[in-house]
Design an enzyme around this catalytic site. Structure first.
Site, PDB file in Angstrom:
ATOM      1  N   GLU A 192       0.837  -1.101   0.094  1.00  0.00           N
ATOM      2  CA  GLU A 192       0.024  -0.011  -0.051  1.00  0.00           C
ATOM      3  C   GLU A 192       0.925   1.336   0.130  1.00  0.00           C
ATOM      4  O   GLU A 192       0.438   2.154  -0.533  1.00  0.00           O
ATOM      5  CB  GLU A 192      -0.895   0.014   1.352  1.00  0.00           C
ATOM      6  CG  GLU A 192      -1.943   1.241   1.319  1.00  0.00           C
ATOM      7  CD  GLU A 192      -1.551   2.433   1.927  1.00  0.00           C
ATOM      8  OE1 GLU A 192      -2.510   3.451   1.883  1.00  0.00           O
ATOM      9  OE2 GLU A 192      -0.431   2.434   2.439  1.00  0.00           O
ATOM     10  N   HIS A 301       3.805   7.975   9.979  1.00  0.00           N
ATOM     11  CA  HIS A 301       4.987   7.505   9.320  1.00  0.00           C
ATOM     12  C   HIS A 301       6.348   8.135  10.203  1.00  0.00           C
ATOM     13  O   HIS A 301       7.387   8.678   9.646  1.00  0.00           O
ATOM     14  CB  HIS A 301       5.223   8.565   7.825  1.00  0.00           C
ATOM     15  CG  HIS A 301       4.551   7.754   6.731  1.00  0.00           C
ATOM     16  ND1 HIS A 301       4.724   8.082   5.808  1.00  0.00           N
ATOM     17  CD2 HIS A 301       3.547   6.672   6.842  1.00  0.00           C
ATOM     18  CE1 HIS A 301       3.800   7.147   4.823  1.00  0.00           C
ATOM     19  NE2 HIS A 301       3.146   6.413   5.767  1.00  0.00           N
TER      20      HIS A 301
END
Length: 327
Positions: A192, A301
């Site tokens: 993804e 992230h």
């Protein structure tokens, strides 16, 4: 939270997800009718229903990472990114390579930090020469941030909660569902972070009538954050739009209706950047009704992504409720 800890700490950058896939298969094998792993590596679990309708649920198992491109004569490893990696967050972090070696991210001398880029950085694995390094690793070796999972009671912190938190939600929903009306496909997708690739092939194979992705989303509840109407602890977010999808109003409205019926707290999400697996699924074949249940997450992230335990549990309730959609 022991399962989420194991998911978070598992090694699985895009294209190298097998360890996470094996963990998930072991966890769900007794709760579904069929499990299949396709050629790309997606784990597809089917729970059979009474109707001929198919609902696809998707959460991705891959995480952002690094890939070794060159070995300096002193043994330092140059690398490129796998997915959305920030050089500012990387600097000084420990990373774990696929072979198990731990390294440290360093950089060339930088006097102007905004000019820091990945090509000025390296991984130091503690060797003294290229020859020593080549005995341990080779070009193409992958790595991820090395960080332990932390349980803070009502919040948890860890790497790769994007999207192992979504995987946790689907696993727990799958365990709770009994005798579903429709055929339910729980898909734990790969790649993804590098372009929604696993979701694209899985959706083509399944050809669902309806699809819901479960992924994390950004929040606007930290000091001077980008203005966004999503906060930690206020419930899962029902997506309206991101850069990959305009959610079909029917799907959004059905999710809202179920949340209201069951008094599940929820938020509405408009994400001005990024996307989820639903972006690939909704344009598969002739098109698919698709939506997203999002888990609010701080510090996406980064090595220390943070989510709310209440939001996770309420997301499970909403996914279970969504299996009863009439369409």
């Amino acid at each position: 939270m022991e399962l989420l800890k194991r998911l978070s700490e598992s090694f699985g950058p895009s294209g190298h997800e097998k360890r996470v896939a094996d963990l998930i298969i072991e966890e769900i094998r007794d709760y579904c009718d069929e499990i299949f792993v396709d050629k790309l590596g997606n784990v597809i679990a089917l729970k059979k229903g009474q109707s001929d309708k198919k609902i696809m649920y998707a959460s991705h198992i891959d995480e952002i990472g690094l890939l070794v491109t060159y070995i300096e004569k002193e043994g330092f490893l140059r690398f490129t990114n796998i997915g959305g990696v920030s050089p500012y967050i990387l600097l000084g972090q420990r990373v774990k390579l696929d072979c198990g070696i731990i390294g440290v991210i360093g950089s060339e001398k930088i006097t102007d930090i905004p000019k820091l880029t990945l090509d000025k950085m390296f991984i130091d694995i503690g060797v003294n020469s290229k020859e020593e390094a080549e005995k341990l690793i080779s070009i193409g070796e992958v790595a991820v941030i090395h960080r332990e999972f932390e349980n803070k009671g009502d919040k948890v912190i860890g790497k790769a909660l994007d999207d192992r938190a979504g995987c946790w939600v689907l696993i727990n929903a799958l365990k709770q569902i009994k005798n579903p009306e429709h055929n339910l496909y729980f898909v734990f997708t790969v790649q993804e972070e590098v372009g929604l690739r696993g979701a694209k092939t899985a959706a083509y194979r399944i050809d669902p009538d309806l699809a819901i992705a479960v992924d994390v989303t950004a929040v606007g509840d930290t000091p001077k954050a980008h203005r966004m109407a999503v906060e930690l602890g206020k419930g899962p977010a029902i997506k309206i739009k991101d850069m990959s999808i305009m959610v079909h109003p029917m799907v959004k409205d059905m999710l809202i209706q179920k949340a209201k019926e069951l008094s599940i707290p929820y938020q509405l999400e408009v994400l001005e950047f990024g996307g989820t697996d639903s972006g690939a699924i909704h344009v598969s074949r002739e098109g698919v009704w698709a939506g997203v249940v999002s888990i609010p997450c701080r510090y996406i992230h980064s090595p220390s992504e943070m989510v709310s335990v209440d939001d996770l549990n309420n997301a499970v309730k909403l996914i279970v409720a969504s299996t009863e959609f009439e369409f």
